[in-house]
Design a protein around this motif. Structure first.
Motif, mmCIF file in Angstrom:
data_model
loop_
_atom_site.group_PDB
_atom_site.id
_atom_site.type_symbol
_atom_site.label_atom_id
_atom_site.label_comp_id
_atom_site.label_asym_id
_atom_site.label_seq_id
_atom_site.Cartn_x
_atom_site.Cartn_y
_atom_site.Cartn_z
ATOM 1 N N LEU A 1 0.828 -1.205 0.000
ATOM 2 C CA LEU A 1 0.000 0.000 0.000
ATOM 3 C C LEU A 1 0.863 1.256 0.000
ATOM 4 N N PHE A 2 1.822 1.340 0.913
ATOM 5 C CA PHE A 2 2.656 2.544 1.004
ATOM 6 C C PHE A 2 3.518 2.743 -0.234
ATOM 7 N N GLU A 3 4.054 1.663 -0.773
ATOM 8 C CA GLU A 3 4.859 1.785 -1.993
ATOM 9 C C GLU A 3 3.998 2.241 -3.168
ATOM 10 N N ARG B 1 4.583 5.721 -5.149
ATOM 11 C CA ARG B 1 4.745 5.779 -6.609
ATOM 12 C C ARG B 1 3.748 6.726 -7.250
ATOM 13 N N ARG B 2 2.526 6.668 -6.779
ATOM 14 C CA ARG B 2 1.476 7.521 -7.327
ATOM 15 C C ARG B 2 1.812 8.999 -7.070
ATOM 16 N N SER B 3 2.330 9.303 -5.879
ATOM 17 C CA SER B 3 2.668 10.710 -5.590
ATOM 18 C C SER B 3 3.891 11.164 -6.371
#
Length: 100
Positions: A89-91, A95-97
């Motif tokens: 989830l955090f990765e 990546r999205r940000s």
């Protein structure tokens, strides 16, 4: 109860630190690294379940008891699974940000 929560938190932290170490040292994509670390954690937990350090005769070794461990717990397995999903989830969010 507090001790069990601490142990689960430690298992989560161990999984996260191992993932970070793998990603730092090896050029591996996120999902294969996370799955590999999860499987490695399951393997260590299985060795604990089988009393592996007793097979090797290392039950009095503080280093072996610390690195390999000496008792298996289902709470650890659930903490590893939860840690795996949090890593993914955090990765994904990171990546999205970075794309924006």
């Amino acid at each position: 109860m507090i001790l069990n929560n601490c142990i689960c938190l430690c298992s989560y932290i161990e999984l996260t630190l191992l993932y970070c170490a793998v990603r730092t040292v090896l050029k591996v994509r996120m999902l294969p690294a996370a799955i590999g670390v999860l499987l490695f954690s399951f393997w260590i937990e299985f060795l604990q379940y089988c009393d592996f350090i007793y097979w090797l005769g290392w039950e009095h070794s503080t280093l072996a008891r610390t690195v390999i461990g000496h008792s298996a717990a289902w709470e650890d397995v659930w903490a590893y699974i939860g840690g795996f999903f949090l890593i993914v989830l955090f990765e994904s969010l990171r990546r999205r940000s970075l794309r924006q």
